[in-house]
Motif scaffolding. Structure first.
Motif, PDB file in Angstrom:
ATOM      1  N   GLU A   4       0.841  -1.193   0.000  1.00 40.00           N
ATOM      2  CA  GLU A   4       0.000   0.000   0.000  1.00 40.00           C
ATOM      3  C   GLU A   4       0.878   1.247   0.000  1.00 40.00           C
ATOM      4  O   GLU A   4       2.049   1.175  -0.389  1.00 40.00           O
ATOM      5  N   ARG A   5       0.312   2.355   0.438  1.00 41.60           N
ATOM      6  CA  ARG A   5       1.073   3.603   0.465  1.00 41.60           C
ATOM      7  C   ARG A   5       0.939   4.285   1.821  1.00 41.60           C
ATOM      8  O   ARG A   5      -0.120   4.246   2.445  1.00 41.60           O
ATOM      9  N   LEU A   6       2.016   4.925   2.225  1.00 35.37           N
ATOM     10  CA  LEU A   6       2.032   5.753   3.423  1.00 35.37           C
ATOM     11  C   LEU A   6       1.846   7.198   2.985  1.00 35.37           C
ATOM     12  O   LEU A   6       2.631   7.722   2.192  1.00 35.37           O
ATOM     13  N   LYS A   7       0.798   7.845   3.480  1.00 33.42           N
ATOM     14  CA  LYS A   7       0.587   9.257   3.158  1.00 33.42           C
ATOM     15  C   LYS A   7       1.540  10.122   3.978  1.00 33.42           C
ATOM     16  O   LYS A   7       1.653   9.953   5.193  1.00 33.42           O
ATOM     17  N   ILE A  31      12.295   3.817   4.435  1.00 27.98           N
ATOM     18  CA  ILE A  31      10.889   4.010   4.117  1.00 27.98           C
ATOM     19  C   ILE A  31      10.686   3.801   2.618  1.00 27.98           C
ATOM     20  O   ILE A  31      11.416   4.340   1.797  1.00 27.98           O
ATOM     21  N   GLY A  32       9.679   3.003   2.298  1.00 28.43           N
ATOM     22  CA  GLY A  32       9.353   2.782   0.905  1.00 28.43           C
ATOM     23  C   GLY A  32      10.166   1.695   0.253  1.00 28.43           C
ATOM     24  O   GLY A  32       9.973   1.386  -0.912  1.00 28.43           O
ATOM     25  N   VAL A  33      11.069   1.073   0.997  1.00 27.04           N
ATOM     26  CA  VAL A  33      11.892  -0.001   0.442  1.00 27.04           C
ATOM     27  C   VAL A  33      11.650  -1.312   1.181  1.00 27.04           C
ATOM     28  O   VAL A  33      11.235  -2.289   0.592  1.00 27.04           O
ATOM     29  N   ASN A  34      11.883  -1.312   2.500  1.00 29.73           N
ATOM     30  CA  ASN A  34      11.673  -2.541   3.267  1.00 29.73           C
ATOM     31  C   ASN A  34      10.603  -2.370   4.342  1.00 29.73           C
ATOM     32  O   ASN A  34      10.636  -3.004   5.383  1.00 29.73           O
ATOM     33  N   THR A  35       9.659  -1.475   4.088  1.00 31.12           N
ATOM     34  CA  THR A  35       8.584  -1.234   5.049  1.00 31.12           C
ATOM     35  C   THR A  35       7.262  -1.684   4.446  1.00 31.12           C
ATOM     36  O   THR A  35       7.071  -1.609   3.232  1.00 31.12           O
ATOM     37  N   PRO A  36       6.302  -2.161   5.287  1.00 30.78           N
ATOM     38  CA  PRO A  36       6.454  -2.249   6.729  1.00 30.78           C
ATOM     39  C   PRO A  36       7.231  -3.519   7.129  1.00 30.78           C
ATOM     40  O   PRO A  36       7.383  -4.398   6.311  1.00 30.78           O
TER      41      PRO A  36
END
Length: 352
Positions: free
Chosen positions: A249-252, A347-352
């Motif tokens: 998904e995406r983190l706002k 963030i955005g690579v190995n998350t969550p």
């Protein structure tokens, strides 16, 4: 005066209310058709239409006013003195522009000819403009090309997002429209060139023209390899839609501060102190405190009560507020706890 009001978003509701409170008669409202929104895809009326119905005003919602000759005829029969357009969302055809004897007037949220088009507020922030404003413009067939009657300027603070700037500009638009209408009325009807000459409108300059195209989902994705200032402008300019990958998904990303030393006077005190530490990477690839510069998106520091210091392609940014999928927005210590990230996570690579 008898006004035909054209508008769609919440931004335009402020002008509708201002015109009513100034004692003008709104003969009808024209807005975009209801659109399907949300997970249930229910039909939802625009904010302007909702407010118009609450006020028991007649509402027209043509899918394409240019092609809807029946709607054009109905609007002409209303006998409005003039049309006022605020963020309607369609270009009015010549047949509609020529109907009111006192013309069609647009309240536009930029300093024309800069940022003609659909998203002037967002593009002013994305491009780092130091100021913006509102123009009351006589409408013509081109896209936001008409001469300007009144204009007011506003400075854009570094930490102001699109929602906050929109509120300021919406209020200013309403104020300027109320100021402009007595001038338009006093100039009277007649051939348009003569009417506009009596008003002393200012033709737009031929230089400095820029177009604020409609934004897409692709525009909202934040690339951590950009500069701190570019990332911050994207978060502020696309508020509340800027995001980065978070698993499937995406983190706002809702609020940031660029940790750039030359901008420290425009930062919060906590961020200014962090800029002193992180904001001057040296030429050999280390920060001023001697630590290695990590890859873009890496959490460099977890700052209690403030947020996360995240690496970019230049100076880091302080991530202050964000929103996890299915959760409410969180900031400061709550954000740190919800994200559960530690120094070295990306963030955005190995998350969550």
């Amino acid at each position: 005066m008898r006004i035909l009001f054209w508008g769609t978003p919440a931004y335009a509701v402020v002008s509708l209310e201002a015109l009513r409170q100034a004692g003008h008669s709104i003969v009808a409202v024209v807005s975009q058709p209801d659109r399907r929104r949300g997970r249930g895809k229910a039909l939802v009326a625009s904010p302007v239409k909702q407010r118009a119905l609450e006020l028991a005003l007649p509402v027209f919602t043509p899918e394409r006013i240019r092609r809807d000759l029946g709607c054009q005829q109905e609007l002409a029969a209303l006998g409005a003195d003039l049309s006022v357009v605020v963020a309607f969302g369609q270009i009015l055809p010549p047949a509609v522009l020529s109907q009111p004897p006192l013309g069609c007037w647009n309240g536009h949220g930029s300093l024309l000819p800069r940022w003609r088009g659909a998203a002037p507020i967002q593009w002013a922030l994305l491009e780092g403009d130091g100021e913006t404003g509102v123009g009351i413009m006589a409408m013509e067939e081109g896209l936001d090309t008409g001469p300007v009657l009144l204009e007011r300027r506003l400075s854009i603070p570094l930490l102001q997002n699109a929602g906050q700037l929109s509120e300021r500009l919406a209020c200013l638009t309403g104020e300027l429209l109320v100021e402009a209408l007595p001038l338009i009325e006093a100039a009277g009807a007649g051939p348009e060139p003569e009417r506009l000459a009596r008003l002393g409108v200012r033709p737009q300059a031929g230089e400095g023209v820029s177009h604020a195209r409609q934004l897409t989902k692709e525009d909202t994705l934040v690339d951590w390899s950009g500069s701190a200032l570019a990332i911050h402008r994207r978060v502020m300019g696309l508020y509340p839609y800027a995001s980065c990958p978070w698993g499937a998904e995406r983190l706002k990303l809702l609020a940031t501060e660029p940790l750039v030393v030359r901008l420290r006077d425009q930062l919060t005190p906590a961020a200014a102190a962090l800029a002193d530490r992180w904001g001057s990477p040296s030429q050999d690839g280390t920060s001023v405190d001697g630590s290695s510069v990590a890859g873009p998106g890496t959490v460099l520091s977890v700052v209690e009560g403030e947020g996360l210091v995240v690496a970019t392609g230049g100076c880091p940014v302080l991530l202050r507020q964000a929103q996890l999928p299915g959760r409410r927005p969180s900031e400061g210590q709550a954000l740190i706890q919800q994200l559960g990230l530690v120094v070295g996570d990306r963030i955005g690579v190995n998350t969550p």
